[in-house]
Design a protein around this motif. Structure first.
Motif, mmCIF file in Angstrom:
data_model
loop_
_atom_site.group_PDB
_atom_site.id
_atom_site.type_symbol
_atom_site.label_atom_id
_atom_site.label_comp_id
_atom_site.label_asym_id
_atom_site.label_seq_id
_atom_site.Cartn_x
_atom_site.Cartn_y
_atom_site.Cartn_z
ATOM 1 N N VAL A 65 -16.546 6.322 30.968
ATOM 2 C CA VAL A 65 -15.462 5.414 30.557
ATOM 3 C C VAL A 65 -14.118 6.140 30.664
ATOM 4 C CG1 VAL A 65 -14.440 4.187 28.587
ATOM 5 C CG2 VAL A 65 -16.878 3.933 29.079
ATOM 6 N N TRP A 66 -14.112 7.410 30.269
ATOM 7 C CA TRP A 66 -12.888 8.203 30.348
ATOM 8 C C TRP A 66 -12.390 8.300 31.793
ATOM 9 C CZ3 TRP A 66 -12.476 13.119 32.796
ATOM 10 C CH2 TRP A 66 -11.250 13.755 32.614
ATOM 11 N N LYS A 70 -8.602 7.068 32.885
ATOM 12 C CA LYS A 70 -7.581 7.837 33.597
ATOM 13 C C LYS A 70 -7.095 7.087 34.835
ATOM 14 C CE LYS A 70 -6.412 11.248 32.396
ATOM 15 N NZ LYS A 70 -5.377 11.545 31.373
ATOM 16 N N ARG A 71 -8.000 6.412 35.508
ATOM 17 C CA ARG A 71 -7.620 5.668 36.719
ATOM 18 C C ARG A 71 -6.770 4.442 36.384
ATOM 19 N NH1 ARG A 71 -5.664 3.158 39.841
ATOM 20 N NH2 ARG A 71 -6.366 2.365 41.890
ATOM 21 N N LEU A 72 -7.153 3.675 35.372
ATOM 22 C CA LEU A 72 -6.457 2.429 35.057
ATOM 23 C C LEU A 72 -5.053 2.670 34.529
ATOM 24 C CD1 LEU A 72 -9.386 0.405 33.450
ATOM 25 C CD2 LEU A 72 -8.337 0.033 35.691
ATOM 26 N N LEU A 73 -4.835 3.800 33.866
ATOM 27 C CA LEU A 73 -3.507 4.090 33.339
ATOM 28 C C LEU A 73 -2.474 4.274 34.449
ATOM 29 C CD1 LEU A 73 -4.145 6.500 30.325
ATOM 30 C CD2 LEU A 73 -3.719 4.039 30.309
ATOM 31 N N LYS A 74 -2.934 4.449 35.681
ATOM 32 C CA LYS A 74 -2.014 4.616 36.807
ATOM 33 C C LYS A 74 -1.559 3.282 37.390
ATOM 34 C CE LYS A 74 -4.094 9.054 38.097
ATOM 35 N NZ LYS A 74 -4.766 9.842 39.150
ATOM 36 N N GLU A 75 -2.030 2.168 36.802
ATOM 37 C CA GLU A 75 -1.728 0.840 37.335
ATOM 38 C C GLU A 75 -0.707 0.081 36.499
ATOM 39 O OE1 GLU A 75 -2.592 -0.409 40.141
ATOM 40 O OE2 GLU A 75 -4.006 1.157 40.772
ATOM 41 N N GLY A 76 0.081 0.778 35.699
ATOM 42 C CA GLY A 76 1.127 0.121 34.933
ATOM 43 C C GLY A 76 0.582 -0.765 33.829
ATOM 44 N N SER A 77 1.327 -1.828 33.509
ATOM 45 C CA SER A 77 0.953 -2.706 32.384
ATOM 46 C C SER A 77 -0.367 -3.430 32.648
ATOM 47 C CB SER A 77 2.062 -3.727 32.130
ATOM 48 O OG SER A 77 2.311 -4.508 33.291
ATOM 49 N N GLY A 79 -2.916 -2.324 34.384
ATOM 50 C CA GLY A 79 -3.983 -1.356 34.178
ATOM 51 C C GLY A 79 -4.223 -1.056 32.715
ATOM 52 N N LYS A 80 -3.143 -0.985 31.941
ATOM 53 C CA LYS A 80 -3.290 -0.713 30.511
ATOM 54 C C LYS A 80 -4.004 -1.866 29.802
ATOM 55 C CE LYS A 80 0.754 2.312 30.122
ATOM 56 N NZ LYS A 80 2.107 2.485 29.535
ATOM 57 N N ALA A 81 -3.700 -3.093 30.186
ATOM 58 C CA ALA A 81 -4.380 -4.251 29.591
ATOM 59 C C ALA A 81 -5.864 -4.230 29.920
ATOM 60 C CB ALA A 81 -3.739 -5.544 30.093
ATOM 61 N N LEU A 82 -6.191 -3.903 31.160
ATOM 62 C CA LEU A 82 -7.595 -3.832 31.567
ATOM 63 C C LEU A 82 -8.287 -2.657 30.891
ATOM 64 C CD1 LEU A 82 -9.794 -5.066 33.273
ATOM 65 C CD2 LEU A 82 -8.936 -3.795 35.252
ATOM 66 N N ASP A 83 -7.567 -1.580 30.679
ATOM 67 C CA ASP A 83 -8.111 -0.412 29.987
ATOM 68 C C ASP A 83 -8.482 -0.765 28.549
ATOM 69 O OD1 ASP A 83 -8.677 2.474 29.746
ATOM 70 O OD2 ASP A 83 -6.930 2.495 28.436
ATOM 71 N N ARG A 84 -7.612 -1.507 27.875
ATOM 72 C CA ARG A 84 -7.923 -1.938 26.497
ATOM 73 C C ARG A 84 -9.160 -2.824 26.472
ATOM 74 N NH1 ARG A 84 -2.196 -2.357 26.244
ATOM 75 N NH2 ARG A 84 -2.312 -4.590 26.741
ATOM 76 N N ALA A 85 -9.263 -3.730 27.442
ATOM 77 C CA ALA A 85 -10.431 -4.619 27.505
ATOM 78 C C ALA A 85 -11.698 -3.829 27.798
ATOM 79 C CB ALA A 85 -10.208 -5.690 28.569
ATOM 80 N N LEU A 173 -12.912 11.678 39.711
ATOM 81 C CA LEU A 173 -11.507 11.345 39.460
ATOM 82 C C LEU A 173 -10.769 11.155 40.783
ATOM 83 C CD1 LEU A 173 -10.596 13.784 36.530
ATOM 84 C CD2 LEU A 173 -10.611 11.278 36.431
ATOM 85 N N GLU A 174 -11.048 12.020 41.735
ATOM 86 C CA GLU A 174 -10.414 11.915 43.042
ATOM 87 C C GLU A 174 -10.880 10.664 43.781
ATOM 88 O OE1 GLU A 174 -9.992 14.540 47.185
ATOM 89 O OE2 GLU A 174 -10.996 15.374 45.427
ATOM 90 N N THR A 175 -12.174 10.370 43.694
ATOM 91 C CA THR A 175 -12.709 9.182 44.366
ATOM 92 C C THR A 175 -12.116 7.909 43.792
ATOM 93 O OG1 THR A 175 -14.809 10.292 44.860
ATOM 94 C CG2 THR A 175 -14.820 7.886 44.878
#
Length: 292
Positions: A65-66, A70-77, A79-85, A173-175
């Motif tokens: 999950v971590w 890390k990947r979703l946080l690079k997608e702006g708002s 990505g952050k919304a999807l990260d919370r979900a 992480l790179e993939t």
């Protein structure tokens, strides 16, 4: 504005928000199923010396999950919304797995709080490991974090095993950085196979190739022997059912032809089937996993 117009505007203004929430839930379910399926691959326990208990299994899932976090946080708002979900799906599943351990219902929330506490602490440790400039130092620090979180500071775990696990995470992480957001939303994540874990005392071949420790097994022998598309899952009420990872089919009755060798997330499949029988399990309606 008339009362009727006000109500109409309120209703129609609410619908787009509802659709966005539904899309977010669906997308987070897609991602979480991909994450969970990868984390529960048998190679981590068969070759990687990860124990077959609740904490170790949870730590494997949390670590993957971590990676998505890390990947979703690079997608702006977005990505952050999807990260919370995604974390909401993660804690829902964690709650189901806690219930399956037969703890008293009144203590489930307390157990969940404890699990969340050590999960966030170790994810923060993973984050800190990535702050080092040299990749070799990041891998070494991440190795220590894995030994603490996934291996629960088990002294019998060989250092090369934890180092290979760290290299695997760095590779993933790179993939993930190369996978578009739309593909992530659909759960279309091409994970690597678990490493060979060529540490001392490991039964895997010790031949080192030009790819180093990120050389993955290409044969299907082990997969055919130990893995099956069928996995035992839990509803939010703690009920159990069989979920097919390939076609999303759900079965409530245990078919002996679907029993596979080895172990699943919380013990052998034979033990789980016996436990289901002892509880007088009769099935029920599946929750979100069965409709993903």
């Amino acid at each position: 504005m008339s009362r009727g117009s006000f109500l109409a505007n309120s209703v129609f203004g609410f619908l787009p928000s509802l659709r966005r929430d539904q899309d977010l839930i669906r997308q987070s379910i897609n991602i979480y199923h991909s994450v969970r399926t990868q984390a529960l691959r048998k190679g981590f326990k068969l070759r990687g010396s990860v124990k077959d208990n609740f904490k170790a299994t949870h730590s494997l899932i949390a670590t993957h999950v971590w990676l998505l976090h890390k990947r979703l946080l690079k997608e702006g708002s977005a990505g952050k919304a999807l990260d919370r979900a995604l974390f909401e799906r993660f804690w829902e599943d964690t709650t189901s797995r806690i219930r399956f351990t037969d703890v008293p219902e009144l203590t489930v929330d307390g157990h969940l709080s404890n699990v969340q506490k050590y999960s966030f602490e170790n994810m923060a440790l993973y984050d800190h490991c990535l702050t080092y400039e040299e990749e070799s130092e990041r891998i070494l620090k991440l190795c220590g974090g894995i030994w603490r979180f996934v291996y629960d500071m088990e002294e019998s775990v060989q250092e090369p095993t934890a180092i290979e696990f760290a290299r695997y995470l760095m590779g993933e992480l790179e993939t993930l950085d190369g996978i578009p957001l739309d593909a992530l939303k659909d759960g279309r994540i091409e994970w690597r196979r678990p490493p060979k874990f060529l540490g001392e005392g490991n039964s895997a071949s010790t031949e080192v190739t030009t790819k180093g420790n990120l050389d993955y097994i290409d044969t299907r022998d082990e997969v055919e022997q130990f893995e099956s598309p069928w996995r035992l899952e839990w509803t939010l009420r703690g009920d159990t059912y069989f979920w097919n990872e390939e076609n999303a089919e759900v079965l409530w009755d245990l078919d002996p032809t679907l029993v596979w060798k080895g172990t699943s997330g919380d013990g052998s499949i034979q033990r789980q089937a016996a436990l289901m029988s002892q509880r007088g399990y009769t099935g029920g309606a599946p929750s979100a996993p069965a409709s993903a």
